[in-house]
Design an enzyme around this catalytic site. Structure first.
Site, mmCIF file in Angstrom:
data_model
loop_
_atom_site.group_PDB
_atom_site.id
_atom_site.type_symbol
_atom_site.label_atom_id
_atom_site.label_comp_id
_atom_site.label_asym_id
_atom_site.label_seq_id
_atom_site.Cartn_x
_atom_site.Cartn_y
_atom_site.Cartn_z
ATOM 1 N N SER A 207 0.789 -1.232 0.000
ATOM 2 C CA SER A 207 0.000 0.000 0.000
ATOM 3 C C SER A 207 0.820 1.280 0.000
ATOM 4 O O SER A 207 0.317 2.318 -0.389
ATOM 5 C CB SER A 207 -0.966 -0.007 1.184
ATOM 6 O OG SER A 207 -0.278 -0.279 2.379
ATOM 7 N N HIS A 235 -5.592 -3.859 -2.441
ATOM 8 C CA HIS A 235 -5.422 -2.803 -3.450
ATOM 9 C C HIS A 235 -5.432 -3.324 -4.880
ATOM 10 O O HIS A 235 -5.282 -2.551 -5.821
ATOM 11 C CB HIS A 235 -4.125 -2.025 -3.182
ATOM 12 C CG HIS A 235 -4.154 -1.294 -1.881
ATOM 13 N ND1 HIS A 235 -4.744 -0.058 -1.730
ATOM 14 C CD2 HIS A 235 -3.700 -1.642 -0.659
ATOM 15 C CE1 HIS A 235 -4.634 0.330 -0.473
ATOM 16 N NE2 HIS A 235 -4.009 -0.618 0.207
ATOM 17 N N LYS A 265 -12.426 -0.573 -0.920
ATOM 18 C CA LYS A 265 -11.499 0.182 -1.773
ATOM 19 C C LYS A 265 -12.059 0.210 -3.186
ATOM 20 O O LYS A 265 -13.073 0.862 -3.395
ATOM 21 C CB LYS A 265 -10.101 -0.409 -1.628
ATOM 22 C CG LYS A 265 -9.580 -0.066 -0.217
ATOM 23 C CD LYS A 265 -8.292 -0.695 0.177
ATOM 24 C CE LYS A 265 -7.932 -0.164 1.580
ATOM 25 N NZ LYS A 265 -7.118 -1.062 2.357
HETATM 26 C C1 LIG Z 1 -7.199 -1.385 3.837
HETATM 27 C C2 LIG Z 1 -6.466 -2.636 4.043
HETATM 28 C C3 LIG Z 1 -6.936 -3.607 4.943
HETATM 29 C C4 LIG Z 1 -8.102 -3.370 5.849
HETATM 30 O O1 LIG Z 1 -9.298 -3.455 5.173
HETATM 31 P P1 LIG Z 1 -10.573 -2.713 5.777
HETATM 32 O O2 LIG Z 1 -11.717 -3.320 5.042
HETATM 33 O O3 LIG Z 1 -10.359 -1.272 5.495
HETATM 34 O O4 LIG Z 1 -10.597 -3.019 7.243
HETATM 35 C C5 LIG Z 1 -6.257 -4.804 5.001
HETATM 36 N N1 LIG Z 1 -5.164 -5.033 4.258
HETATM 37 C C6 LIG Z 1 -4.665 -4.100 3.422
HETATM 38 C C7 LIG Z 1 -3.440 -4.405 2.620
HETATM 39 C C8 LIG Z 1 -5.298 -2.873 3.289
HETATM 40 O O5 LIG Z 1 -4.802 -1.949 2.476
#
Ligand SMILES: *Cc1c(COP(=O)(O)O)cnc(C)c1O
Length: 412
Positions: A207, A235, A265
């Site tokens: 990320s 992502h 996302k």
């Molecule tokens: C955003 C994210 C999460 C968490 O997901 P949420 O649904 O926002 O709790 C887990 N792993 C990664 C790599 C993320 O970027």
């Protein structure tokens, strides 16, 4: 990483923290006093986090802290978060099933919409079964703790998301972290391990850097050392592989591979889906505590997710627009003197500028021009690699991206 959500805070308004305004009327309440000292220390070191307030819908152009900006920091990569088709699906589902799920999945909270979404998701990503969690954070806690007990060992890339780190710690398993993408170090850790159950956990798209894990090479190691391979594609889902995410054909077919997509996302909604062998899914239903001991998410969200998957499946035009923006940004910034784009093919496009002060200066100056790009500094990223973390979305127009490129050249 522990603090991946420096998010859009950088540069927006001065501190207005609530804690600063309160005082302890209670004397002798030492725990609260210490906490207040902790907050003051964070503030003094400029490490205090705050939450910019968004009005209206998420999108490329947003009102944040009362100010209109072009946002280059959401994860709404396909522009689905406020898409009319998803909004219509939410309205229809709301009329059909109300708001709250009312109970946990194992009681009466598991709605037809949750069930149908799981089947559709599994089919879409090419795995035999799937389970819908309320958030990605909860999915990571649930999966890792259910598969890795005290006698297991978890192997994790150092740049993995904070939720995977927390999950490994909570599991009580031995925990080995390897340098980012250093498969030689991972292999030596696997070779040394005497644990009966081994689980390799990796972000599929990282990320902060936007780079992609070598899925097949990780699978080779998982096979050689008889380990699970858990891939967090928060992502990549919706964006990579025609929207199906970053799994390779071999990883899709492998019973060792457990795939996670988060759905807040690119999918634009909320939740997370784990896809795996049907017995793994059954095991999670029995043992994943963050699945069992929580109220099911509102079923209308699952109905939205079904529509979102349809949009993702037929979303070539969105992905093409997004890829066009990535290409335009990379071409536009190729000869920039103040920073270098990392080698990323994903919508996460970090511009490394080096010094913390320079990253902050640029972030603030961009904000003055109505462009919201967060500065990410150590310890979130290594010393000397402070960066602007630019994320692009299909919701951006060509002109939005052109404005950012132009502003960065002017500020150089
Ligand atoms: C955003 C994210 C999460 C968490 O997901 P949420 O649904 O926002 O709790 C887990 N792993 C990664 C790599 C993320 O970027």
């Amino acid at each position: 990483m522990a603090n991946r959500n420096d998010g859009c805070n950088a540069g927006i308004h001065a501190d207005r923290s609530e804690a600063g305004k309160r005082s302890t009327a209670v004397s002798g309440f030492h725990a609260l006093t210490r906490l207040q000292q902790g907050l003051a220390a964070l503030k003094a070191e400029h490490l205090e986090r705050r939450r910019p307030v968004l009005d209206g819908a998420q999108g490329a152009h947003v009102a944040i802290d009362g100010r209109r900006v072009i946002s280059f920091c959401s994860n709404d990569y396909l522009g689905l978060a406020a898409d009319p088709a998803l909004v219509a699906a939410a309205h229809a589902a709301l009329d059909a099933c109300g708001v709250g799920a009312g109970a946990a999945h194992l009681i009466t909270g598991h709605h037809r919409f949750h069930h149908d979404f799981e089947a559709a998701f599994a089919r879409f990503v090419g795995k035999p079964a799937a389970l819908l969690f309320s958030t990605g954070y909860m999915a990571n806690l649930g999966v890792v703790t259910a598969l890795a007990g005290r006698r297991a060992e978890v192997f994790a890339d150092r740049l993995n998301h904070a939720s995977l780190v927390d999950a490994a710690r909570l599991s009580g398993a031995a925990f080995s972290r390897y340098r980012h993408l250093d498969l030689a170090q991972l292999e030596s850790q696997l070779a040394k391990s005497t644990a009966q159950d081994k689980l390799i956990a990796s972000d599929l798209v990282f990320s902060m850097d936007g780079d992609i894990a070598p899925v097949d090479a990780l699978l080779d190691l998982a096979e050689r050392y008889d380990a699970w391979l858990y891939l967090d594609d928060a992502h990549g889902f919706g964006v990579l592989g025609g929207g199906r995410g970053g799994l390779t054909g071999r990883a899709r077919a492998s019973d060792r591979v457990i795939y996670l997509a988060t759905l807040g996302k690119a999918a634009g909604v909320s939740g997370a889906a784990v896809a795996a062998h049907p017995d793994v899914v059954d095991w999670l239903v029995q043992k994943a505590r963050s699945y069992v001991y929580t109220t099911a998410s509102p079923p209308l969200l699952a109905a939205c997710l079904l529509e979102s998957m349809h949009q993702i499946e037929t979303g070539e035009a969105r992905r093409a627009r997004l890829a066009g923006h990535v290409a335009r940004l990379r071409t536009g910034l190729a000869d920039l003197k103040t920073g270098t784009l990392m080698a990323s093919a994903t919508p996460i496009q970090p511009l490394v500028v080096g010094a913390n002060a320079e990253a902050l200066r640029l972030s603030r100056a961009l904000l003055e021009r109505g462009l919201l790009v967060p500065a990410i500094r150590p310890p979130t990223v290594p010393e000397g690699t402070a960066r602007l973390r630019i994320t692009l979305s299909a919701a951006h127009s060509d002109d939005d991206v052109a404005q950012l490129v132009e502003a960065l050249h002017e500020l150089a």
